[in-house]
Design an enzyme around this catalytic site. Structure first.
Site, mmCIF file in Angstrom:
data_model
loop_
_atom_site.group_PDB
_atom_site.id
_atom_site.type_symbol
_atom_site.label_atom_id
_atom_site.label_comp_id
_atom_site.label_asym_id
_atom_site.label_seq_id
_atom_site.Cartn_x
_atom_site.Cartn_y
_atom_site.Cartn_z
ATOM 1 N N HIS A 47 29.118 88.907 -17.309
ATOM 2 C CA HIS A 47 30.260 89.302 -18.142
ATOM 3 C C HIS A 47 30.549 88.311 -19.276
ATOM 4 O O HIS A 47 30.552 88.696 -20.444
ATOM 5 C CB HIS A 47 31.490 89.556 -17.260
ATOM 6 N N HIS A 71 35.280 81.839 -21.160
ATOM 7 C CA HIS A 71 36.634 82.393 -21.272
ATOM 8 C C HIS A 71 37.332 82.689 -19.954
ATOM 9 O O HIS A 71 38.549 82.701 -19.887
ATOM 10 C CB HIS A 71 36.656 83.616 -22.205
ATOM 11 N N GLU A 75 40.841 80.396 -15.523
ATOM 12 C CA GLU A 75 41.658 81.239 -14.667
ATOM 13 C C GLU A 75 41.009 81.488 -13.305
ATOM 14 O O GLU A 75 41.671 81.507 -12.287
ATOM 15 C CB GLU A 75 41.930 82.583 -15.356
ATOM 16 N N ASP A 76 39.695 81.685 -13.299
ATOM 17 C CA ASP A 76 39.045 82.178 -12.078
ATOM 18 C C ASP A 76 38.172 81.172 -11.342
ATOM 19 O O ASP A 76 37.608 81.497 -10.307
ATOM 20 C CB ASP A 76 38.151 83.399 -12.412
ATOM 21 N N ASP A 144 35.777 90.553 -24.993
ATOM 22 C CA ASP A 144 35.950 90.617 -23.544
ATOM 23 C C ASP A 144 36.251 92.064 -23.129
ATOM 24 O O ASP A 144 35.653 92.607 -22.206
ATOM 25 C CB ASP A 144 37.120 89.687 -23.178
ATOM 26 N N ASP A 265 33.260 114.899 -43.021
ATOM 27 C CA ASP A 265 32.554 113.642 -42.769
ATOM 28 C C ASP A 265 32.075 113.535 -41.318
ATOM 29 O O ASP A 265 31.851 112.458 -40.816
ATOM 30 C CB ASP A 265 33.417 112.439 -43.155
HETATM 31 MN MN MN Z 1 36.747 88.357 -19.098
#
Ligand code: MN
Length: 497
Positions: A47, A71, A75-76, A144, A265
Site C-alpha cells: 500500500h 505515511h 500511526e500503525d 493514499d 464530448d
Molecule cells: Mn494509507
C-alpha cells in the site's frame, strides 16, 4: 511488488542520492509494517509503495515520495518520529505527521444524516487546514485514497459505500480544484460503482453503444485531420481520442435529461501540438473543413479555467456527426493531467534548483522553499486568508461554496473578467468589482437585457450594473448572494447604516 519498487527507483528525476534515500525509506517502512496485512491478504507494504509510485508518476518531489512510503508508519507501527527525522530530515517528518493527523479523522459508518454531515465537515476542515500549511500533505492523502480505492473490493461491504461516497464528495473535488484532472477522473470512476451501483449500471448499459460508435468514427477521421494539418505544414506531436469518465458522464446525463446522444464530448479528439501558435493555427485549419458550433468554441488558453487548465476546445460538424476537438501543447496537457503537481518548483536562495522540463524541483532539507507561479498558488493564498478571517462554521460554509464549487468567468462591459462561484448573482458580481458599486446596485443587465437581482450568472455573461444614487443593500440581498465577500460587505453596510 519488486516490480513496483524497481519502477519507483527508476524515476528519471532521481539523483543517486534520491534513489538511495528512497530505497532506504522502503526498507524501513517494510520492516516497520512487517507482519501486517491488507484486507486483500497482501503484505501491508504494497500500500505505501503504491502510494509512493502514484506520487512519483504525477511528478512530486523526492521528499513527498519518501513521505508517501512512510505515511502509515507513525500511526500503525512502532517507528518513531525521531527515527524518521534522523534518517530523512524534518521535512519528511512534517509531511508524515501531517498525513497522520488527517488519518485520525475517520468518517464512520453508523451515523444519522446530521452526524454524517458533521463528520464530512470535520474531514474537510482538517484537509483544508493541512492544505494551507503544506499542500503536499493533501496530495499524499489523495494518492493514499487512490490506492485504497483500487483495492476497495477487499474491504468489508459495510464500509465500501461510505468510503466511495466520501471519495466522490471530498477527495475528487479537491483533486479537481488542484487541477489534477487525471487523479480526479480515476478517483471518481473507481468510486462510482460502489457509491451508486444502480446508476452506474444504467450508464454502462445506455452508453456502451454510443461510446463504441463515436470511437470508431474518430479513429476514421484522425488520418484525415492529420492530412489537413500536414498540408499546412503542421505536425501534431500526438492525436488521440479521449473517453469521458463515466462519473462525469453520469452527471452530465442528469443535467441534460439523460440523452447520451447529446453528449458531444463522450469521446473527444485530443490534438497535442508543439506550440501555442500552432494550436490556434490548427484550430483555424479545422474550421476551414468542418463548421464549428458557434457557442462551443472555447479559448481556455487566453482564459484558463480557475484551476489553471488550458486548451482550445471546439465542437464541429463532421459529415453529420458532432465531434469535440481539444487542442493543446504538451505543457498544457501535462498540467491538465497533474495540475499543481506540475508546478512544484522550489528555489534555493532565489535560484531555480532544477531546470527540468516540467519545472519540477527538488526540495533539499533546509532550503528556502517557494512555490512559484500558477493559479493554484493564488487559490492556496485565498484559502489561507479565508482561514484567518472566519470562524469555523462560517469558514466551512465558504469553503464549500468558494472552493469546491465550479467557478465561472463573467465580464464587465469593458471586458474585464471576474471569477465567481457557480450560482453567483449580479450582486455578487457588483461587489467583486467594487464595494461602492455593490452598495449602489439597483438593477442589472446581462448582454444588454435587464435581469432580476437574483439571476444566476452564466459562464461568459457580460454584466452591467445599474446604479442608484443612494446605496441600498437590504436584508433580502443576504438571501440571494453566494460569495462571502458580498455577504460581508452587505452585513457591514446594514450594521453601520
Ligand atoms: Mn494509507
Amino acid at each position: 511488488m519488486q516490480e513496483t519498487l524497481k519502477k519507483l527507483l527508476e524515476n528519471p528525476r532521481f539523483s543517486d542520492q534520491d534513489k538511495k534515500l528512497t530505497e532506504k525509506a522502503f526498507l524501513i517502512s517494510e520492516r516497520a509494517h512487517h507482519g501486517q496485512k491488507r484486507f486483500s491478504g497482501e503484505d501491508y507494504i504494497v500500500h505505501p509503495l503504491a502510494t509512493a509510485q502514484t506520487l512519483s508518476e504525477i511528478g512530486m518531489d523526492t521528499t513527498t515520495i519518501i513521505a508517501g512510503l512512510l505515511h502509515d508508519t507513525l500511526e500503525d507501527t512502532s517507528l518513531s518520529a525521531k527515527e524518521i527525522k534522523d534518517n530523512f530530515g524534518s521535512d519528511v517528518l512534517f509531511l508524515v505527521e501531517g498525513v497522520t493527523k488527517l488519518g485520525k479523522i475517520k468518517y464512520r459508518g453508523k451515523t444519522n444524516i446530521g452526524q454524517a454531515a458533521d463528520r464530512q465537515t470535520m474531514t474537510l476542515r482538517k484537509l483544508f487546514f493541512a492544505m494551507a500549511e503544506d499542500i503536499r500533505v493533501v496530495i499524499i492523502k489523495l494518492a493514499d485514497r487512490l490506492t485504497n480505492m483500487k483495492t476497495l473490493e477487499h474491504v468489508p461491504l459495510s464500509k465500501q459505500k461510505r468510503i466511495a461516497r466520501e471519495t466522490l464528495e471530498i477527495y475528487a473535488p479537491i483533486a479537481e480544484r488542484l487541477g489534477m484532472g487525471h487523479l480526479k477522473g480515476e478517483l471518481e470512476d473507481l468510486a462510482f460503482p460502489y457509491a451508486y451501483p444502480r446508476e452506474y449500471n444504467w450508464v454502462i448499459k445506455h452508453t456502451r453503444i454510443h461510446y463504441a460508435n463515436r470511437r470508431a468514427y474518430l479513429e476514421k477521421i484522425i488520418p484525415i485531420i492529420k492530412k489537413h494539418l500536414a498540408d499546412n505544414s503542421i505536425t501534431p506531436i500526438d492525436i488521440h481520442s479521449r473517453i469521458k469518465h463515466y462519473y462525469s458522464l453520469y452527471r452530465k446525463l442528469i443535467a441534460l435529461n439523460r440523452d447520451a446522444g447529446k453528449i458531444y464530448d463522450l469521446v473527444a479528439l485530443r490534438i497535442i501540438l508543439p506550440t501555442t501558435a500552432s494550436c490556434y493555427e490548427a484550430l483555424g485549419i479545422i474550421h476551414q473543413f468542418y463548421k464549428p458550433l458557434p457557442s462551443r468554441i472555447k479559448d481556455y488558453i487566453a482564459m484558463p479555467r480557475p484551476n489553471g487548465y488550458q486548451s482550445l476546445h471546439t465542437t464541429v460538424f463532421c459529415e453529420g456527426n458532432i465531434v469535440e476537438i481539444q487542442l493543446r501543447t504538451p505543457e498544457m496537457h501535462h498540467h491538465a493531467e497533474n495540475g499543481i503537481a506540475a508546478h512544484w518548483i522550489y528555489t534555493e536562495s532565489g535560484k531555480i534548483k532544477d531546470g527540468s522540463r516540467w519545472g519540477l524541483g527538488k526540495l533539499l532539507p533546509g532550503s528556502q522553499k517557494t512555490l512559484m507561479n500558477t493559479k493554484e498558488v493564488d487559490w492556496v493564498l485565498r484559502l489561507r486568508k479565508s482561514i484567518e478571517e472566519h470562524d469555523d462554521k462560517q469558514f466551512m460554509e465558504n469553503i464549500k461554496i468558494e472552493f469546491l464549487k465550479n467557478r465561472i468567468f463573467v465580464f464587465t462591459p469593458k471586458g474585464e473578467p471576474k471569477e465567481l462561484p457557480e450560482g453567483s448573482t449580479p450582486i455578487d458580481f457588483a461587489y467583486a468589482v467594487h464595494t461602492d458599486i455593490g452598495n449602489a446596485t439597483s438593477g442589472a443587465m446581462v448582454h444588454g437585457k435587464i435581469v432580476p437581482l437574483d439571476y444566476k450568472l452564466k459562464q461568459g455573461d457580460v454584466v452591467e450594473i445599474i446604479k442608484a444614487k443612494k446605496p441600498r443593500p437590504s436584508q433580502a440581498w443576504l438571501r440571494v448572494v453566494k460569495t462571502s465577500e458580498a455577504r460581508k460587505r452587505i452585513k457591514h453596510f446594514l450594521k453601520v447604516k
